[in-house]
Design an enzyme around this catalytic site. Structure first.
Site, PDB file in Angstrom:
ATOM      1  N   ALA A  30      45.878  31.146  48.808  1.00  0.00           N
ATOM      2  CA  ALA A  30      45.325  29.786  48.901  1.00  0.00           C
ATOM      3  C   ALA A  30      43.898  29.779  48.374  1.00  0.00           C
ATOM      4  CB  ALA A  30      45.375  29.307  50.348  1.00  0.00           C
TER       5      ALA A  30
ATOM      6  N   GLU B  35      48.020  29.856  34.924  1.00  0.00           N
ATOM      7  CA  GLU B  35      47.267  28.627  35.196  1.00  0.00           C
ATOM      8  C   GLU B  35      46.071  28.539  34.253  1.00  0.00           C
ATOM      9  OE1 GLU B  35      48.062  25.942  37.057  1.00  0.00           O
ATOM     10  OE2 GLU B  35      46.383  25.335  35.811  1.00  0.00           O
TER      11      GLU B  35
ATOM     12  N   LYS C 275      47.726  33.858  28.166  1.00  0.00           N
ATOM     13  CA  LYS C 275      46.689  33.534  29.153  1.00  0.00           C
ATOM     14  C   LYS C 275      45.442  34.398  28.926  1.00  0.00           C
ATOM     15  CE  LYS C 275      44.346  32.225  32.589  1.00  0.00           C
ATOM     16  NZ  LYS C 275      43.638  30.968  32.669  1.00  0.00           N
TER      17      LYS C 275
ATOM     18  N   CYS D 286      37.097  34.888  36.002  1.00  0.00           N
ATOM     19  CA  CYS D 286      38.169  35.185  35.046  1.00  0.00           C
ATOM     20  C   CYS D 286      37.744  35.766  33.702  1.00  0.00           C
ATOM     21  CB  CYS D 286      38.980  33.926  34.790  1.00  0.00           C
ATOM     22  SG  CYS D 286      39.802  33.323  36.265  1.00  0.00           S
TER      23      CYS D 286
HETATM   24  N1  LIG Z   1      39.702  30.779  39.559  1.00  0.00           N
HETATM   25  C1  LIG Z   1      40.103  30.309  38.389  1.00  0.00           C
HETATM   26  O1  LIG Z   1      39.444  29.492  37.757  1.00  0.00           O
HETATM   27  C2  LIG Z   1      41.399  30.783  37.791  1.00  0.00           C
HETATM   28  C3  LIG Z   1      41.977  30.047  36.754  1.00  0.00           C
HETATM   29  C4  LIG Z   1      43.192  30.478  36.223  1.00  0.00           C
HETATM   30  C5  LIG Z   1      43.789  31.631  36.706  1.00  0.00           C
HETATM   31  N2  LIG Z   1      43.188  32.341  37.707  1.00  0.00           N
HETATM   32  C6  LIG Z   1      43.880  33.535  38.206  1.00  0.00           C
HETATM   33  O2  LIG Z   1      44.569  33.170  39.403  1.00  0.00           O
HETATM   34  C7  LIG Z   1      44.573  34.257  40.345  1.00  0.00           C
HETATM   35  C8  LIG Z   1      43.960  33.805  41.653  1.00  0.00           C
HETATM   36  O3  LIG Z   1      42.611  33.434  41.415  1.00  0.00           O
HETATM   37  P1  LIG Z   1      41.750  32.673  42.506  1.00  0.00           P
HETATM   38  O4  LIG Z   1      40.470  32.300  41.842  1.00  0.00           O
HETATM   39  O5  LIG Z   1      42.583  31.614  43.150  1.00  0.00           O
HETATM   40  O6  LIG Z   1      41.509  33.862  43.558  1.00  0.00           O
HETATM   41  P2  LIG Z   1      40.957  33.743  45.043  1.00  0.00           P
HETATM   42  O7  LIG Z   1      40.329  35.045  45.350  1.00  0.00           O
HETATM   43  O8  LIG Z   1      40.167  32.475  45.184  1.00  0.00           O
HETATM   44  O9  LIG Z   1      42.277  33.558  45.937  1.00  0.00           O
HETATM   45  C9  LIG Z   1      43.248  34.530  46.127  1.00  0.00           C
HETATM   46  C10 LIG Z   1      43.755  34.414  47.552  1.00  0.00           C
HETATM   47  O10 LIG Z   1      44.863  35.304  47.707  1.00  0.00           O
HETATM   48  C11 LIG Z   1      44.848  35.773  49.044  1.00  0.00           C
HETATM   49  N3  LIG Z   1      45.683  36.980  49.166  1.00  0.00           N
HETATM   50  C12 LIG Z   1      45.497  38.204  48.618  1.00  0.00           C
HETATM   51  N4  LIG Z   1      46.501  39.038  48.926  1.00  0.00           N
HETATM   52  C13 LIG Z   1      47.369  38.340  49.682  1.00  0.00           C
HETATM   53  C14 LIG Z   1      48.624  38.644  50.306  1.00  0.00           C
HETATM   54  N5  LIG Z   1      49.185  39.848  50.184  1.00  0.00           N
HETATM   55  N6  LIG Z   1      49.217  37.682  51.030  1.00  0.00           N
HETATM   56  C15 LIG Z   1      48.667  36.453  51.156  1.00  0.00           C
HETATM   57  N7  LIG Z   1      47.497  36.093  50.578  1.00  0.00           N
HETATM   58  C16 LIG Z   1      46.849  37.021  49.847  1.00  0.00           C
HETATM   59  C17 LIG Z   1      43.387  36.025  49.321  1.00  0.00           C
HETATM   60  O11 LIG Z   1      43.122  36.069  50.707  1.00  0.00           O
HETATM   61  C18 LIG Z   1      42.739  34.828  48.615  1.00  0.00           C
HETATM   62  O12 LIG Z   1      42.515  33.736  49.499  1.00  0.00           O
HETATM   63  C19 LIG Z   1      43.819  35.392  39.652  1.00  0.00           C
HETATM   64  O13 LIG Z   1      44.741  36.227  39.014  1.00  0.00           O
HETATM   65  C20 LIG Z   1      42.968  34.670  38.617  1.00  0.00           C
HETATM   66  O14 LIG Z   1      42.678  35.489  37.513  1.00  0.00           O
HETATM   67  C21 LIG Z   1      42.028  31.922  38.275  1.00  0.00           C
END
Ligand SMILES: NC(=O)c1ccc[n+]([C@@H]2O[C@H](COP(=O)([O-])OP(=O)(O)OC[C@H]3O[C@@H](n4cnc5c(N)ncnc54)[C@H](O)[C@@H]3O)[C@@H](O)[C@H]2O)c1
Length: 483
Positions: free
Chosen positions: A13, A169, A224, A280
């Protein structure tokens, strides 16, 4: 395989999982979305009654959360239950750069993704579509598929099967809600066409069909990484030209405008700044570098690595310019920092240029007062790894190590009294409206205003006695810098 989609689970989340599922729930009121996370504090914040306490700040997010939360959108830590009832599981967990072991410093750490795949293998029922939403190295789907297929039955001894898809995403923080509502494209990579069409059905609720692209799974994963690498490369390119402007008498704003009119280049991502940040760009380029190295493509690896190197150089040169302009020393000088988030309209500070710049200035002895409208003091402390001074700090009872400076936080903009300099690091709207003619009177002369985002009203500042420096502007003698 015949299956219909009703229940969706998203593991993670965060900045992607939260807003993405909120948009889907808002657009697909007949589907149920369970967004689960091991971080209970984060889940509690997503469930906060007061919508200003959501863990993520994004314009427009509050409104769509308010319309769907606890109707068809649920946030919890009930991971097993959410997987058990899911027809589709999105994996949206963090994939940071590895800090140790093989590929340390470059490849992504997949331990969270693997942990999710194991949970899905254990608790899913029947046939489940597993979607990679996280940004993953090319061929990760193969790893996920292997983990999923190894048990053949779930915890209950029931037969299970999976289709793994890649659906990266492309949202950008700060404009996430608009990006999700009006995406340039939705990319679905996979082998199981039926599963791909099922996933596309969800998006079709609001995305025009011609914007939904189907590819093989490896192309989707690589697209991506490549997309982020190209965007970051544009920022590094314009920032490198910015430095040339400063020494030659050119102005980066004029250069950007001129090249942006070329339809082959286009005008987006041509604003120079203190360097790209966010979780990222750096991570994804380093992943690409690792991939190229792994396959023996040394020149390709070197090419992309330079994009990151020049970004680090760009961040470090800003602190150096501040020190140089303030007569070579900033020890005990009060410097106001405007903005700590890596860009405007987000509270995210991951890889923010402000972290390195502020640390460098503190190391040089400065007394920083840091303001950001959405980033908290505790977040800044975690990033700087230096404790702040309290706001009622009495300088005479100072017991600090005199060799390094200090910082304190302010959530108001009443902070310019007796400042020697102001440094703008994030392009928040409220900084664009600062009345510099009034602020100039409060500062210690000679006072400096450094604008790393080109948002300050240049004409207004020119009417004051402030010395003014802005990134990429070599058009005035006082700006010129040699390296
Ligand atoms: N932030 C961005 O702008 C963006 C944009 C596109 C893609 N992404 C990609 O999306 C992915 C997520 O990025 P984000 O920014 O949302 O990361 P984030 O760190 O904000 O969120 C990840 C969440 O996953 C949870 N988590 C980890 N392991 C878990 C498990 N085993 N069970 C349940 N929850 C778990 C964490 O507690 C954390 O809240 C990454 O791979 C990132 O590269 C990010």
């Amino acid at each position: 395989m015949n299956y219909s989609i009703k229940n969706i689970c998203c593991i993670g989340a965060g900045y992607v999982g939260g807003p993405t599922m909120a948009m889907m729930a808002y657009k697909c009121p007949n589907l149920i979305f369970n967004v689960v996370d091991i971080n209970k504090e984060r889940v509690a914040a997503w469930n906060a009654k007061d919508l200003s306490k959501l863990p993520i700040f994004e314009p427009g997010l509050k409104e769509i959360i308010a319309s769907s939360r606890n109707k068809n959108l649920f946030f919890s830590s009930e991971i097993k239950e959410a997987i058990k009832s899911a027809d589709v599981v999105f994996i949206s967990v963090n994939t940071p750069t590895k800090t140790k072991g093989v590929g340390a410093g470059k490849s992504s750490d997949l331990k969270w993704v693997e942990a999710c795949a194991r949970e899905v293998a254990k608790y899913s029922k029947g046939h489940t579509i597993v979607v990679e939403k996280s940004t993953l190295p090319v061929r990760t789907a193969e790893v996920i598929q292997k983990i999923l297929n190894s048990p053949k039955t779930n915890f209950n001894g029931e037969k299970i099967s999976f289709s793994v898809l890649s659906n990266p995403e492309f949202l950008a923080e700060g404009t996430a809600i608009n990006d999700l509502e009006n995406p340039d494209r939705v990319l679905i990579g996979g082998e199981d066409q039926k599963a791909m069409f099922k996933l596309a059905e969800i998006y079709k609720a609001w995305v025009p069909e011609d914007k939904i692209l189907f590819t093989n799974i490896w192309s989707s994963e690589l697209a991506k990484l490549t997309s982020n690498a190209f965007l970051a490369q544009r920022i590094s390119s314009i920032n490198s030209i910015s430095a040339i402007c400063e020494v030659t008498g050119a102005d980066i704003r004029e250069v950007s405008r001129a090249i942006g009119k070329d339809s082959r280049i286009g005008s987006k991502f041509l604003d120079s700044g203190p360097g790209f940040g966010g979780s990222c760009f750096k991570k994804d380029i380093l992943n690409l570098v690792y991939l190229a190295e792994y396959f023996g493509l040394k020149e390709v690896a070197k090419f992309w690595e330079e994009v990151v190197n020049i970004n680090t150089w760009n961040q470090s040169r800003i602190a150096k310019i501040v020190v140089k302009k303030l007569f070579g020393t900033i020890s005990d000088k009060k410097i106001v920092i405007l903005g700590f988030a890596f860009k405007a309209n987000t509270n995210d500070t991951r890889e923010s240029a402000a972290i390195k710049i502020c640390r460098d200035l503190i190391e040089e002895g400065a007394e920083l007062v840091i303001h950001d409208p959405k980033v908290s003091q505790i977040q800044i402390e975690n990033d700087l790894k230096i404790k702040p001074l309290s706001n009622d700090y009495d300088k005479n009872s100072d017991s600090r190590d005199n060799n390094i400076g200090s910082w304190r936080f302010s959530n108001s903009l009443d902070i310019f009294e007796n400042a020697n300099a102001v440094l703008v690091l994030t392009e928040w709207q409220e900084y664009k409206d600062i009345p510099w003619d009034l602020i100039a009177k409060q500062m210690i002369k000679p006072a400096w205003l450094f604008d790393s985002r080109s948002i300050v009203d240049y004409k207004l500042v020119k009417k004051t006695d402030l010395n003014f420096w802005r990134l990429g502007d070599g058009s005035q003698e006082e700006q010129k810098e040699k390296y």
